[in-house]
Design a protein around this motif. Sequence first.
Motif, PDB file in Angstrom:
ATOM      1  N   MET A 149       0.843  -1.192   0.000  1.00  0.00           N
ATOM      2  CA  MET A 149       0.000   0.000   0.000  1.00  0.00           C
ATOM      3  C   MET A 149       0.880   1.244   0.000  1.00  0.00           C
ATOM      4  O   MET A 149       1.774   1.380   0.830  1.00  0.00           O
ATOM      5  CB  MET A 149      -0.895   0.021   1.243  1.00  0.00           C
ATOM      6  CG  MET A 149      -1.814  -1.173   1.358  1.00  0.00           C
ATOM      7  SD  MET A 149      -2.748  -1.142   2.897  1.00  0.00           S
ATOM      8  CE  MET A 149      -3.167  -2.880   3.045  1.00  0.00           C
ATOM      9  N   LYS A 181       1.506   5.478   0.168  1.00  0.00           N
ATOM     10  CA  LYS A 181       1.018   6.561   1.020  1.00  0.00           C
ATOM     11  C   LYS A 181      -0.296   7.105   0.467  1.00  0.00           C
ATOM     12  O   LYS A 181      -1.232   7.419   1.210  1.00  0.00           O
ATOM     13  CB  LYS A 181       2.058   7.676   1.100  1.00  0.00           C
ATOM     14  CG  LYS A 181       1.637   8.837   2.006  1.00  0.00           C
ATOM     15  CD  LYS A 181       2.707   9.921   2.052  1.00  0.00           C
ATOM     16  CE  LYS A 181       2.260  11.083   2.933  1.00  0.00           C
ATOM     17  NZ  LYS A 181       3.267  12.167   2.962  1.00  0.00           N
ATOM     18  N   HIS A 214      -3.250   4.977   1.596  1.00  0.00           N
ATOM     19  CA  HIS A 214      -3.677   5.288   2.967  1.00  0.00           C
ATOM     20  C   HIS A 214      -4.486   6.588   3.003  1.00  0.00           C
ATOM     21  O   HIS A 214      -5.483   6.690   3.734  1.00  0.00           O
ATOM     22  CB  HIS A 214      -2.465   5.383   3.895  1.00  0.00           C
ATOM     23  CG  HIS A 214      -1.877   4.053   4.257  1.00  0.00           C
ATOM     24  ND1 HIS A 214      -2.540   3.143   5.049  1.00  0.00           N
ATOM     25  CD2 HIS A 214      -0.691   3.476   3.926  1.00  0.00           C
ATOM     26  CE1 HIS A 214      -1.784   2.063   5.208  1.00  0.00           C
ATOM     27  NE2 HIS A 214      -0.660   2.242   4.534  1.00  0.00           N
ATOM     28  N   GLU A 215      -4.076   7.561   2.225  1.00  0.00           N
ATOM     29  CA  GLU A 215      -4.791   8.842   2.205  1.00  0.00           C
ATOM     30  C   GLU A 215      -6.205   8.679   1.646  1.00  0.00           C
ATOM     31  O   GLU A 215      -7.174   9.243   2.168  1.00  0.00           O
ATOM     32  CB  GLU A 215      -4.008   9.870   1.383  1.00  0.00           C
ATOM     33  CG  GLU A 215      -2.710  10.311   2.047  1.00  0.00           C
ATOM     34  CD  GLU A 215      -1.870  11.189   1.143  1.00  0.00           C
ATOM     35  OE1 GLU A 215      -2.215  11.304  -0.066  1.00  0.00           O
ATOM     36  OE2 GLU A 215      -0.864  11.760   1.620  1.00  0.00           O
ATOM     37  N   LEU A 228      -8.328   6.816   4.196  1.00  0.00           N
ATOM     38  CA  LEU A 228      -8.699   7.721   5.278  1.00  0.00           C
ATOM     39  C   LEU A 228      -9.835   8.644   4.825  1.00  0.00           C
ATOM     40  O   LEU A 228     -10.775   8.907   5.582  1.00  0.00           O
ATOM     41  CB  LEU A 228      -7.499   8.549   5.719  1.00  0.00           C
ATOM     42  CG  LEU A 228      -7.765   9.626   6.785  1.00  0.00           C
ATOM     43  CD1 LEU A 228      -8.340   9.000   8.064  1.00  0.00           C
ATOM     44  CD2 LEU A 228      -6.507  10.423   7.093  1.00  0.00           C
ATOM     45  N   TYR A 254      -3.541   2.600  11.886  1.00  0.00           N
ATOM     46  CA  TYR A 254      -2.992   1.392  11.282  1.00  0.00           C
ATOM     47  C   TYR A 254      -1.563   1.178  11.758  1.00  0.00           C
ATOM     48  O   TYR A 254      -0.886   2.093  12.236  1.00  0.00           O
ATOM     49  CB  TYR A 254      -3.029   1.466   9.752  1.00  0.00           C
ATOM     50  CG  TYR A 254      -2.127   2.517   9.140  1.00  0.00           C
ATOM     51  CD1 TYR A 254      -0.807   2.216   8.792  1.00  0.00           C
ATOM     52  CD2 TYR A 254      -2.589   3.811   8.917  1.00  0.00           C
ATOM     53  CE1 TYR A 254       0.016   3.181   8.229  1.00  0.00           C
ATOM     54  CE2 TYR A 254      -1.772   4.783   8.357  1.00  0.00           C
ATOM     55  CZ  TYR A 254      -0.465   4.457   8.013  1.00  0.00           C
ATOM     56  OH  TYR A 254       0.363   5.413   7.476  1.00  0.00           O
ATOM     57  N   GLU A 259       1.978  -1.060  10.244  1.00  0.00           N
ATOM     58  CA  GLU A 259       2.581  -1.890   9.211  1.00  0.00           C
ATOM     59  C   GLU A 259       3.659  -2.750   9.848  1.00  0.00           C
ATOM     60  O   GLU A 259       4.442  -2.268  10.686  1.00  0.00           O
ATOM     61  CB  GLU A 259       3.188  -1.019   8.111  1.00  0.00           C
ATOM     62  CG  GLU A 259       2.139  -0.215   7.345  1.00  0.00           C
ATOM     63  CD  GLU A 259       2.758   0.737   6.329  1.00  0.00           C
ATOM     64  OE1 GLU A 259       3.887   1.200   6.580  1.00  0.00           O
ATOM     65  OE2 GLU A 259       2.115   1.013   5.309  1.00  0.00           O
ATOM     66  N   GLY A 278       3.918   2.980  12.140  1.00  0.00           N
ATOM     67  CA  GLY A 278       2.581   3.546  11.997  1.00  0.00           C
ATOM     68  C   GLY A 278       2.280   4.532  13.097  1.00  0.00           C
ATOM     69  O   GLY A 278       3.018   4.641  14.094  1.00  0.00           O
ATOM     70  N   THR A 314      -0.509  -5.279   7.128  1.00  0.00           N
ATOM     71  CA  THR A 314      -0.973  -4.001   7.681  1.00  0.00           C
ATOM     72  C   THR A 314      -2.212  -4.298   8.511  1.00  0.00           C
ATOM     73  O   THR A 314      -3.101  -5.040   8.077  1.00  0.00           O
ATOM     74  CB  THR A 314      -1.328  -2.994   6.574  1.00  0.00           C
ATOM     75  OG1 THR A 314      -0.162  -2.746   5.773  1.00  0.00           O
ATOM     76  CG2 THR A 314      -1.816  -1.683   7.170  1.00  0.00           C
ATOM     77  N   PHE A 354      -5.383  -2.542  10.344  1.00  0.00           N
ATOM     78  CA  PHE A 354      -6.186  -1.334  10.468  1.00  0.00           C
ATOM     79  C   PHE A 354      -7.061  -1.425  11.724  1.00  0.00           C
ATOM     80  O   PHE A 354      -7.563  -2.502  12.067  1.00  0.00           O
ATOM     81  CB  PHE A 354      -7.083  -1.154   9.239  1.00  0.00           C
ATOM     82  CG  PHE A 354      -6.327  -0.819   7.987  1.00  0.00           C
ATOM     83  CD1 PHE A 354      -5.966   0.491   7.699  1.00  0.00           C
ATOM     84  CD2 PHE A 354      -5.961  -1.828   7.100  1.00  0.00           C
ATOM     85  CE1 PHE A 354      -5.260   0.797   6.542  1.00  0.00           C
ATOM     86  CE2 PHE A 354      -5.251  -1.530   5.935  1.00  0.00           C
ATOM     87  CZ  PHE A 354      -4.899  -0.221   5.670  1.00  0.00           C
TER      88      PHE A 354
END
Length: 584
Positions: free
Chosen positions: A331, A333, A336-337, A340, A353, A355, A364, A389, A391
């Motif tokens: 994944m 960046k 993740h954005e 989110l 999260y 990693e 994280g 990862t 979450f």
Amino acid sequence: MEQLSREYRDRVLNQVSEEDVGKTLRLAGWIENIRDHGGVSFLDLRDMYGVMQIVLRDTSLLEGLTKEDCISVEGLIEHRDEDTYNPKIPTGTIELDASSIRVLGKVYQQLPFEIITSKETREDVRLKYRYLDLRNPKVRDNMIFRSRVISFLRQKMTDMGFLEIQTPILCASSPEGARDYIVPSRKFKGKFYALPQAPQQYKQLLMVSGFDKYFQIAPCFRDEDARADRSPGEFYQLDFEMSFATQEDVFRVGEEVLTQTFEKFAPEGAAVTKAPYPIISYKQAMLEFGSDKPDLRNPLRIIDVTEFFQRCTFRPFLKKTVRAIKVHAEMSKGFHEKLLAFANSIGMPGLGYLEVQEDLSYKGPIDKFIPSDMKKELMDLAGLEAGDTLFFISDKEKQAALFAGQIRNELGERLGLMEKNAFRFCFINDFPMYEYDPEEKKMIFTHNPFSMPQGGLDALEHQNAEDILAYQYDIVCNGVELSSGAVRNHDVKIMEKAFEIAGYTKEDLKKKFGALYNAFQFGAPPHAGMAPGIDRMIMLLRGEENIREVIPFPMNGNAQDLMCGAPGEITEMQLREAHIKVRD
């Protein structure tokens, strides 16, 4: 020329083949396309069964014709020139050389859309001119497919010993479930019928009557808002009920019918769950999937890490339910954005999260809040490995479950984890019988009020109402609820106590459910059943995103029939006859 046998056509288009070359035939249908090449013109003639090219060497025959005119055309069947073969249609090697054309139905207005591309038109226009939309082969084929599925279901149920019986459409209003559609009585001033939300009471009364196995393709009417998988107004279900039956007996019937239906009608190569289907309790479903309609094509599972985080120093997780989802995938960046942003869009304040690095250390935003001596414990708890990862979702228990379910679904879709071309079934059972309604400030039924409570009368008298489970169950396929059902309550004493907990008196029972209440006084057999939704089954099988694509004349999302203008006003005389006055 051979004798013509019919006034409009000798046969339908899929019955014309190369064996007919040299014969003069009369065919009928709609003009799908017109191609004028000067000295010679061509029509594509379409009926329900196929398409045939018509060649017009006498171009005067083309005069006055427009697309979608309904015509009867007579002429000689010939081979096409080899370089004009059309392999896309069965009649692609032949054509009809027209000698005469008779217009049966003329187009007098401009078409609101091109028939062949009607699915790309705005839905409100499609529904207003649904009879034109249905000429589109893709839309038409959905309706033919629907007919075939219903025919199969009807035959299958008959072969399994079920008797098809129709129950009333005009019935008494039920105080449970969705809103009724009500029908005023002309003969009894101030009184109303209702359209059935389901044949619930009638099918139970059939069991009391001594019919052993009943089914019908049942129309159901509910005044509720539309969704992608729910049509407002009316829908159809395969309704069935069995006497002297347990929950497991119903499961076996449901598995056999649905598996065979999906194996027969699913796209080629599709994987279909074999019996026995997985059985998942409501409690387990809400924990592992965050939904009582889990999509088992998604391999991700949710775990509960609440107790672990109550011993950590991360304040946002303290005194809250904490759920976690493990994913093994690369994944960025940016990923993740975006995730989110999705979390924020569904009402989550954030999405934590961790990693797992190659050396099994964590990276994280919340790593620093986990004590060093607890990091191995989390790794064992979640089964973490390098490249994983994890979450985290935190909130009040009910909301945490719902958020976790939505994040699970989003991860499955975004990461391409969903199993392709598969139909994965499961049963969800052990639903709570009651829940507390803070608005009404009382206990209410969570599902069907006619279900048998697990533990019977003893459970109703001695257990906390919110702890009582019901013999209720759903069938879920690919995240869509296909069916709900239950072992029914057939005992008067249990019925009285079950409804008493929900605030009903014995007099309420006699008034609102008098037929069932009285019938249960005369030796009612144990019985159980379910009702798979036909519209939803067909929607899944056809791969449609919206249920209206598989219904011949659906209402729009606002419960309006744009084609016929319903709901509409009625005359003052009709209002008077029904003893109704419309208030401003």
